[in-house]
Scaffold this motif. Structure first.
Motif, short mmCIF file in Angstrom:
data_model
loop_
_atom_site.label_atom_id
_atom_site.label_comp_id
_atom_site.label_asym_id
_atom_site.label_seq_id
_atom_site.Cartn_x
_atom_site.Cartn_y
_atom_site.Cartn_z
N PHE A 42 40.06 34.90 37.95
CA PHE A 42 40.85 35.20 38.60
C PHE A 42 40.49 36.38 39.91
O PHE A 42 38.55 36.48 40.13
CB PHE A 42 41.57 36.87 37.65
N VAL A 43 40.53 36.38 40.95
CA VAL A 43 40.14 37.17 41.93
C VAL A 43 40.87 38.62 42.21
O VAL A 43 42.09 39.02 42.17
CB VAL A 43 40.03 36.05 43.36
N ARG A 44 39.61 39.98 42.07
CA ARG A 44 40.00 41.05 41.53
C ARG A 44 40.21 41.74 43.27
O ARG A 44 39.17 42.17 43.99
CB ARG A 44 39.53 41.91 40.95
N SER A 45 40.77 42.17 43.80
CA SER A 45 40.88 43.06 44.79
C SER A 45 41.17 44.52 44.16
O SER A 45 42.19 45.11 43.29
CB SER A 45 42.49 43.11 45.34
N ARG A 46 39.83 45.66 44.25
CA ARG A 46 40.11 46.97 43.20
C ARG A 46 40.99 47.73 44.36
O ARG A 46 41.14 48.14 45.50
CB ARG A 46 38.73 47.00 43.71
N ASN A 47 41.67 49.32 43.13
CA ASN A 47 42.32 49.79 43.77
C ASN A 47 43.23 49.59 45.22
O ASN A 47 43.84 49.74 46.36
CB ASN A 47 41.62 50.96 44.94
N ARG A 48 44.08 48.50 44.71
CA ARG A 48 45.41 47.27 45.33
C ARG A 48 45.56 47.19 44.29
O ARG A 48 46.09 46.76 42.88
CB ARG A 48 45.33 45.83 45.56
#
Length: 284
Positions: A42-48
């Protein structure tokens, strides 16, 4: 997951441990005994967060467990349908599985410090596609996911199935009659045979060898039939798991130090010309 067949190692460049070392591992039968971190897919997008697309809520689990649920499927969101998830970091953790992602919704992620968003990678891109071709005689495991597609077959290949441990599947054939996945620990190179022509099948050869990440203390890079490990300073070995024993300065100032190869965890001290003794800093 577990011990696999064997690994053929070709060292293309190996410098002393104090600088980086690059090791190339060519996979001809299987890869290493490694375990997967499902979040690597997975590609993680912090605080999203992806709003208004929560198909199933699961409380009290970790981000890795949430990633596993998304990959393997649940009753509410079967295997092959989950494309992303939002993870609520507060209140013991909450997993929010979704059949959507930014691409399918055409929208954007909202900012929310309570969440991290995880979008599944396009795992079919981990393979090269050969339409209308098949690798005959190398069907090690045959599986029929709830929804048979190149994506679900790719997942089964990457995550391991029955006798194929995680990381050991090198290719698969997508069968259209009946719909099923034919997983193999071989590819054209390891089987030493050309692909056959058959409109009933599509062949997929694995090109991504850095999942699961085999490099313990280093950076993994893909090669034609394997991976390369660029080891961090002070580490070496095929998978950068060998610590350089010379870093602790075990030898006398008038002795040279040489790290002993695995499975040894110590070093050899050799006295400089004109000196005698065991060469150790604490010795005689």
């Amino acid at each position: 997951m577990g011990s696999l067949c064997e690994v053929y190692v070709h060292v293309t460049k190996r410098r002393p441990f104090r600088t980086n070392s690059v090791i190339v591992v060519l996979i001809f039968c299987a890869v290493l005994d490694v375990s997967a971190d499902f979040r690597d897919l997975f590609v993680r997008s912090r605080n999203r967060v992806l709003p208004s697309h929560d198909d199933e809520l699961i409380g009290g689990i970790t981000p890795e467990q949430c990633a596993q649920r998304c990959l393997e499927g649940t009753t509410a969101v079967p295997e092959g349908e989950c494309l992303s998830f939002d993870y609520r970091k507060k209140s013991g953790g909450r997993c929010q599985l979704s059949r959507a992602n930014q691409d399918t919704t055409g929208g954007s992620l909202d900012t929310n410090i309570d969440f991290d968003h995880y979008k599944m990678k396009d795992i079919v891109d981990f393979f090269s596609e050969h339409p209308g071709q098949v690798l005959p005689g190398h069907d090690d495991v045959i599986v029929t996911p709830p929804t048979v597609s190149s994506r679900t077959c790719a997942l089964r290949c990457l995550l391991g199935e029955e006798s194929l441990s995680v990381g050991s599947c090198l290719s698969f054939d997508l069968d259209s009659r009946p719909h099923r996945c034919l997983l193999s620990r071989d590819n054209q190179a390891t089987a030493e045979q050309a692909l056959g022509t058959n409109a009933r099948f599509d062949h997929y050869k694995r090109t991504e060898f850095c999942f699961p990440d085999p490099c313990v203390h280093g950076t993994c890079g893909n090669q034609a039939n394997g991976f390369s490990c660029t080891c961090d300073a002070g580490w070496g070995g095929d998978t950068c798991a060998d610590r350089d024993a010379c870093l602790s300065n075990p030898c006398h100032a008038q002795a040279s130090c040489e790290d002993n190869p695995p499975p040894a965890v110590d070093a050899t001290c050799t006295c400089n010309p004109g000196y005698t003794g065991d060469g150790l800093a604490s010795g005689g």
